[in-house]
Design a protein around this motif. Structure first.
Motif, mmCIF file in Angstrom:
data_model
loop_
_atom_site.group_PDB
_atom_site.id
_atom_site.type_symbol
_atom_site.label_atom_id
_atom_site.label_comp_id
_atom_site.label_asym_id
_atom_site.label_seq_id
_atom_site.Cartn_x
_atom_site.Cartn_y
_atom_site.Cartn_z
ATOM 1 N N VAL A 152 -7.637 7.636 -11.506
ATOM 2 C CA VAL A 152 -7.893 8.364 -10.259
ATOM 3 C C VAL A 152 -6.893 7.945 -9.190
ATOM 4 C CG1 VAL A 152 -9.540 8.572 -8.347
ATOM 5 C CG2 VAL A 152 -10.343 8.792 -10.702
ATOM 6 N N PHE A 153 -6.699 6.654 -9.043
ATOM 7 C CA PHE A 153 -5.764 6.138 -8.035
ATOM 8 C C PHE A 153 -4.351 6.671 -8.278
ATOM 9 C CE2 PHE A 153 -2.645 2.843 -6.884
ATOM 10 C CZ PHE A 153 -2.877 2.756 -5.518
ATOM 11 N N LEU A 154 -3.896 6.601 -9.525
ATOM 12 C CA LEU A 154 -2.532 7.039 -9.838
ATOM 13 C C LEU A 154 -2.363 8.539 -9.629
ATOM 14 C CD1 LEU A 154 -1.766 4.921 -13.044
ATOM 15 C CD2 LEU A 154 -0.908 4.576 -10.718
ATOM 16 N N LEU A 155 -3.369 9.338 -9.981
ATOM 17 C CA LEU A 155 -3.269 10.784 -9.789
ATOM 18 C C LEU A 155 -3.125 11.139 -8.312
ATOM 19 C CD1 LEU A 155 -5.910 12.112 -12.342
ATOM 20 C CD2 LEU A 155 -3.467 12.618 -12.361
ATOM 21 N N VAL A 156 -3.907 10.488 -7.464
ATOM 22 C CA VAL A 156 -3.829 10.773 -6.030
ATOM 23 C C VAL A 156 -2.477 10.347 -5.474
ATOM 24 C CG1 VAL A 156 -4.831 10.257 -3.766
ATOM 25 C CG2 VAL A 156 -6.326 10.624 -5.733
ATOM 26 N N VAL A 157 -1.985 9.185 -5.918
ATOM 27 C CA VAL A 157 -0.702 8.683 -5.407
ATOM 28 C C VAL A 157 0.461 9.527 -5.924
ATOM 29 C CG1 VAL A 157 0.889 6.722 -5.427
ATOM 30 C CG2 VAL A 157 -1.560 6.343 -5.089
ATOM 31 N N ILE A 158 0.439 9.859 -7.213
ATOM 32 C CA ILE A 158 1.528 10.663 -7.803
ATOM 33 C C ILE A 158 1.645 12.016 -7.108
ATOM 34 C CG2 ILE A 158 2.189 11.922 -9.898
ATOM 35 C CD1 ILE A 158 1.138 9.508 -11.503
ATOM 36 N N ALA A 159 0.514 12.565 -6.671
ATOM 37 C CA ALA A 159 0.542 13.859 -5.990
ATOM 38 C C ALA A 159 1.329 13.821 -4.689
ATOM 39 C CB ALA A 159 -0.884 14.330 -5.721
#
Length: 226
Positions: A152-159
């Protein structure tokens, strides 16, 4: 001719993904919308030769914070859901009145499934729960909770990157803004396409619907001064 019976190999258990398609798409869209809104809110306040760099790191910092908050809430939500399911199972196991236990199971069914399950099937579930000795006394965090939270953290940051990175790579801020919004809409279409295919709602239709949502949000940002 060999008539010896063939030995069936055990079918390996299919491992369920920690984050399903809905989780991945919604978290990615959340990150995109957050970065898009933040970029629109702060771009007018940045000035100077390093304005693009400032804007990028401001948007990244915003999504780092929200990604961390969302990851923590993912863990809390998983623990709460697991605790609720365990409480239900323990109450069924300890209930001496079989009819009450079956009624409790029925009340826990989603409304759409409730007419499809009869009391005889619920009684079988009650019997299995009553006979099990492996229920823990309370819910615990497991490894998959932390792995999912990291996802979840990586998806939000990658966006953040398709939205904010053009402001570093392109000197002209107007051109960078156009590229940023185009990339965002493309990613929203891909996310909607994946969600539509997963739910059976129509991949192309869902892709354009998600992209339209991005257009509406972008217009709202522009009207609000972004």
């Amino acid at each position: 001719m060999n008539t010896a019976p063939s030995i069936q190999q055990p079918v390996p258990e299919k491992r369920q993904p920690i984050l399903n398609t809905v989780d991945r798409v919604t978290e990615l869209c959340f990150g995109l919308f957050m970065a898009l809104t933040f970029v629109g809110a702060v771009k007018a306040a940045t000035a100077g030769d390093d304005a693009g760099r400032k804007l990028f790191f401001a948007a990244l910092g915003c999504n780092l914070a929200w990604g961390l908050a969302d990851a923590v809430m993912f863990i809390v939500r998983n623990l709460a859901d697991r605790g609720q399911r365990l409480t239900l199972a323990l109450s069924i196991k300890r209930e001496p009145n079989h009819a009450v236990a079956v009624r409790t199971l029925r009340d826990a069914l989603p409304e759409s499934l409730e007419p499809l399950v009869d009391d005889a099937e619920l009684e079988l579930i009650r019997q299995r729960l009553a006979g099990t000795s492996t229920l823990p006394p309370r819910a615990h965090l497991i490894r998959d909770d932390f792995v999912g939270a990291l996802g979840v953290f990586l998806l939000v940051v990658i966006a953040t990157f398709p939205v904010a990175l053009p402001f570093i790579l392109v000197n002209d801020r107007t051109v960078a803004l156009v590229i940023s919004r185009i990339l965002t809409l493309v990613m929203l279409f891909i996310a909607g396409f994946a969600l539509g295919r997963y739910t059976g709602a129509g991949a192309m239709k869902a892709g354009f619907a998600m992209m339209l949502l991005g257009v509406v949000l972008t217009i709202a940002i522009i009207l609000l001064g972004g």
